[in-house]
Design a protein around this motif. Structure first.
Motif, PDB file in Angstrom:
ATOM      1  N   ALA A   1       0.823  -1.222   0.000  1.00  0.00           N
ATOM      2  CA  ALA A   1       0.000   0.000   0.000  1.00  0.00           C
ATOM      3  C   ALA A   1       0.851   1.263   0.000  1.00  0.00           C
ATOM      4  N   LEU A   2       2.000   1.197   0.660  1.00  0.00           N
ATOM      5  CA  LEU A   2       2.765   2.426   0.901  1.00  0.00           C
ATOM      6  C   LEU A   2       4.004   2.562   0.033  1.00  0.00           C
ATOM      7  N   LYS A   3       4.234   1.583  -0.870  1.00  0.00           N
ATOM      8  CA  LYS A   3       5.520   1.592  -1.582  1.00  0.00           C
ATOM      9  C   LYS A   3       5.660   2.768  -2.548  1.00  0.00           C
ATOM     10  N   LYS A   4       4.566   3.288  -3.052  1.00  0.00           N
ATOM     11  CA  LYS A   4       4.684   4.408  -3.992  1.00  0.00           C
ATOM     12  C   LYS A   4       4.471   5.766  -3.323  1.00  0.00           C
ATOM     13  N   THR A   5       4.372   5.772  -2.013  1.00  0.00           N
ATOM     14  CA  THR A   5       4.092   7.032  -1.314  1.00  0.00           C
ATOM     15  C   THR A   5       5.361   7.820  -0.994  1.00  0.00           C
TER      16      THR A   5
ATOM     17  N   TYR B   1       7.163   7.079   1.580  1.00  0.00           N
ATOM     18  CA  TYR B   1       7.442   6.832   2.991  1.00  0.00           C
ATOM     19  C   TYR B   1       8.357   5.616   3.118  1.00  0.00           C
TER      20      TYR B   1
ATOM     21  N   ILE C   1      -5.924  -2.152   0.838  1.00  0.00           N
ATOM     22  CA  ILE C   1      -4.698  -1.459   0.406  1.00  0.00           C
ATOM     23  C   ILE C   1      -4.958   0.038   0.221  1.00  0.00           C
ATOM     24  N   GLU C   2      -6.036   0.354  -0.476  1.00  0.00           N
ATOM     25  CA  GLU C   2      -6.319   1.762  -0.756  1.00  0.00           C
ATOM     26  C   GLU C   2      -6.607   2.532   0.525  1.00  0.00           C
TER      27      GLU C   2
ATOM     28  N   ARG D   1      -3.414   3.338   2.364  1.00  0.00           N
ATOM     29  CA  ARG D   1      -2.684   4.454   1.745  1.00  0.00           C
ATOM     30  C   ARG D   1      -3.336   5.796   2.096  1.00  0.00           C
ATOM     31  N   THR D   2      -4.644   5.893   1.927  1.00  0.00           N
ATOM     32  CA  THR D   2      -5.289   7.192   2.145  1.00  0.00           C
ATOM     33  C   THR D   2      -5.251   7.592   3.629  1.00  0.00           C
TER      34      THR D   2
ATOM     35  N   THR E   1      -3.035   6.661   5.883  1.00  0.00           N
ATOM     36  CA  THR E   1      -1.649   7.001   6.243  1.00  0.00           C
ATOM     37  C   THR E   1      -1.313   8.410   5.773  1.00  0.00           C
ATOM     38  N   GLU E   2      -1.691   8.730   4.554  1.00  0.00           N
ATOM     39  CA  GLU E   2      -1.420  10.077   4.047  1.00  0.00           C
ATOM     40  C   GLU E   2      -2.193  11.117   4.861  1.00  0.00           C
TER      41      GLU E   2
END
Lengths: 131, 91
Positions: free
Chosen positions: A21-25, A27, A110-111, A114-115, A117-118
């Motif tokens: 989920a976070l690999k493209k963020t 972080y 997953i989505e 991500r949202t 966490t952001e």
């Protein structure tokens, strides 16, 4: 500078879902498969956010939470758990001691990881409607 | 009338501050034209399921429609009001 997230969960599938989920963020995500390992990482590095499973071998999530709060009262900690009374009972002592934490429902997609966490790390608001 | 529900994780200093600041902002924006129910998820996990809560804290606007949930930095209550379209009654 990249923000650092620690995921402590004994289930490999859960750890992988957070990484995915976070690999493209942008972080940096560290994972630990038990509470002891997670605490060791926490002591060595600073984190901006911690996701913590509740039911784990060696140390429970509630025990890990209390140990982290002895050192750091500010880092956001999300206990990842099903919203059931039997799980909440494990957090009674932490609540009595005034340990600050929030809850994230398990299972989570997953989505949503991500949202949320952001939202937490960037101070953004996440608006959801029905349907 | 705005109908709101705030899900929190216990009565911690942080959640108390959030409740207080939200109420102040709602009083300022809506006068008495709102209700805010505070739900401690530990006391009522079933409601959290019914309201599709995935994280705390979450603020839900149930009236007027549409139902909307908001998660994230709820301390930024000016943006929360804007996101939920809770308009000031003051000109």
């Amino acid at each position: 500078m990249s923000k650092h997230i620690l995921v402590i969960d004994d289930e490999e599938a859960v750890r992988k879902s957070f990484i995915l989920a976070l690999k493209k963020t942008g972080y940096t995500v560290d994972t630990a498969s038990n509470g002891r390992e997670g605490l060791d990482l926490f002591m060595k590095k600073g984190y901006d956010l911690i996701y913590l499973d509740l039911k784990m071998p060696i140390m429970t999530g509630a025990e890990v939470l209390m140990k982290i709060r002895e050192k750091d009262k500010a880092v956001p900690i999300y206990i990842v758990t099903a919203f059931h009374q039997e799980f909440f009972d494990q957090l009674k002592d932490a609540r009595k001691a005034g340990a600050d934490f929030e809850l994230l429902m398990k299972p989570i997609g997953i989505e949503q990881i991500r949202t949320i966490t952001e939202g937490i790390l960037e101070g953004e608001l996440i608006l959801e409607g029905d349907g | 009338m705005y109908q709101l529900k705030l899900y929190i994780t216990g009565r911690t200093p942080r959640s108390q501050k959030l409740i207080q600041e939200l109420k102040e902002r709602l009083d300022s924006n809506c006068g008495g034209n709102y209700t805010l129910a505070v739900v401690d998820i530990f006391d009522d996990p079933d409601s959290a399921y019914e309201d599709k809560i995935i994280a705390t804290p979450t603020l839900i606007k149930t009236l007027p429609p549409p139902v909307q949930r908001i998660i994230g930095n709820l301390m930024d209550n000016e943006r929360v009001m804007a996101a939920l379209d809770i308009k000031s009654l003051k000109g």
